[in-house]
Design an enzyme around this catalytic site. Structure first.
Site, short mmCIF file in Angstrom:
data_model
loop_
_atom_site.label_atom_id
_atom_site.label_comp_id
_atom_site.label_asym_id
_atom_site.label_seq_id
_atom_site.Cartn_x
_atom_site.Cartn_y
_atom_site.Cartn_z
CG ASP A 84 -2.02 1.00 1.16
OD1 ASP A 84 -2.59 1.17 0.07
OD2 ASP A 84 -2.34 1.60 2.21
CG HIS A 85 -0.65 4.96 0.78
ND1 HIS A 85 -1.06 6.01 -0.02
CD2 HIS A 85 -1.69 4.67 1.59
CE1 HIS A 85 -2.31 6.33 0.30
NE2 HIS A 85 -2.71 5.52 1.26
CD GLU A 136 -4.52 9.29 -2.64
OE1 GLU A 136 -4.49 10.46 -2.21
OE2 GLU A 136 -4.10 8.31 -1.98
CG ASN A 238 -7.50 1.06 1.72
OD1 ASN A 238 -8.10 0.15 1.15
ND2 ASN A 238 -6.34 1.52 1.26
#
Length: 288
Positions: A84-85, A136, A238
């Site tokens: 993630d991210h 995103e 999330n």
């Protein structure tokens, strides 16, 4: 049970009109709690490890990934492993060998054109290696290193922060992403569940793009808002801070009752149980 792909869990949920929750893993207890909570709720979930969590573990992706994957495989619930991210290209390129079937590549801090260029390259890499890729558009805010909301631009309600449907349509077409995280009023790292989402915007985004929508910062969103968000078109939900709040609260409570406790199992056991209850609660909200 073998690991399930994040894309598969998301596709199943989307087809059924439900959501699927993804929970951040920091410690082994987080992973164990997610598995236990998913088993209690009788549904699947995503275990996700962020770039910040990798940094916490000394910058080494392999150990936390191997631990989370082992917990997931030992569970009776269908669980996926997601990175993630990710902002680091080096970390992105390490993901396939570390066992990840999906990744969220985060170029949201870049101007639009730079975000498109970087994300398109990440998608090409991910797809060559069989990974499902999320990105995103817009700025959810609240992540470590982001400006404080009182300074302006990353307030969830500030002009220009939320995702524009027309821009989202163009972005998905230009990048080829498999899922899109959008800014609709939530924020990372909220410890109180007071966020109010823009459900009309969620509906517009759902109609604008062909891929599943992802809600980041869901810890701060009340149950009713989460249910409406899923009904409006959100699929992957999330959750991170809510687990840490449960973990820390349980540890504090035990140590206040017994300040002399030194065996970490004394306080990690209730911490893990509290996180598992939190996981099960979120799953029952979004997956029904």
């Amino acid at each position: 049970m073998p690991l399930v792909g994040t894309g598969e869990l998301v596709a199943r949920a989307r087809a059924a009109g439900h959501g699927v929750a993804a929970f951040n893993v920091i410690t082994l207890e987080h992973a164990e709690a997610i598995a236990a909570g998913a088993e209690a709720a009788g549904t699947g979930a995503v275990l996700q490890i962020s770039e910040n969590a990798v940094r916490f573990h000394g910058g080494r992706l392999g150990p936390p990934a191997a631990a989370a994957a082992a917990v997931a495989r030992a569970s009776d619930a269908p669980l996926a492993l997601h990175l993630d991210h990710v902002e680091s290209t080096e970390l992105l390129r390490a993901a396939p060998d570390a066992g990840f079937g999906s990744v969220m590549f985060d170029a949201s801090k870049l101007p639009y054109a730079g975000n498109v260029e970087a994300t398109a390259e990440a998608v090409r890499f991910g797809h060559r290696h069989g990974m499902w890729v999320e990105a995103e558009l817009g700025r959810v805010g609240g992540k470590p290193g982001d400006p404080a909301p009182e300074r302006g631009t990353l307030d969830a309600h500030a002009p220009g922060v939320r995702t524009d449907p027309d821009e989202a349509r163009a972005y998905v077409a230009a990048t080829g992403v498999d899922a899109l995280a959008v800014a609709v009023g939530s924020s990372h790292a909220m410890t109180e569940r007071t966020a109010v989402l823009d459900h009309d915007l969620i509906g517009e985004l759902r109609r604008a793009v062909p891929v599943p929508l992802v809600l980041h910062g869901s810890s701060g969103v009340p149950d009713g808002e989460l249910r409406r968000a899923v009904a409006s078109g959100m699929v992957k939900i999330n959750v991170g801070t809510a687990l840490n709040t449960a973990f820390t609260g349980a540890v504090r409570a035990l140590l206040e009752r017994d300040p002399s406790a030194v065996d970490p199992r004394r306080y990690l056991t209730p911490a893990r149980e509290a996180m598992a209850e939190t996981v099960a609660s979120f799953l029952r909200v979004v997956s029904r």
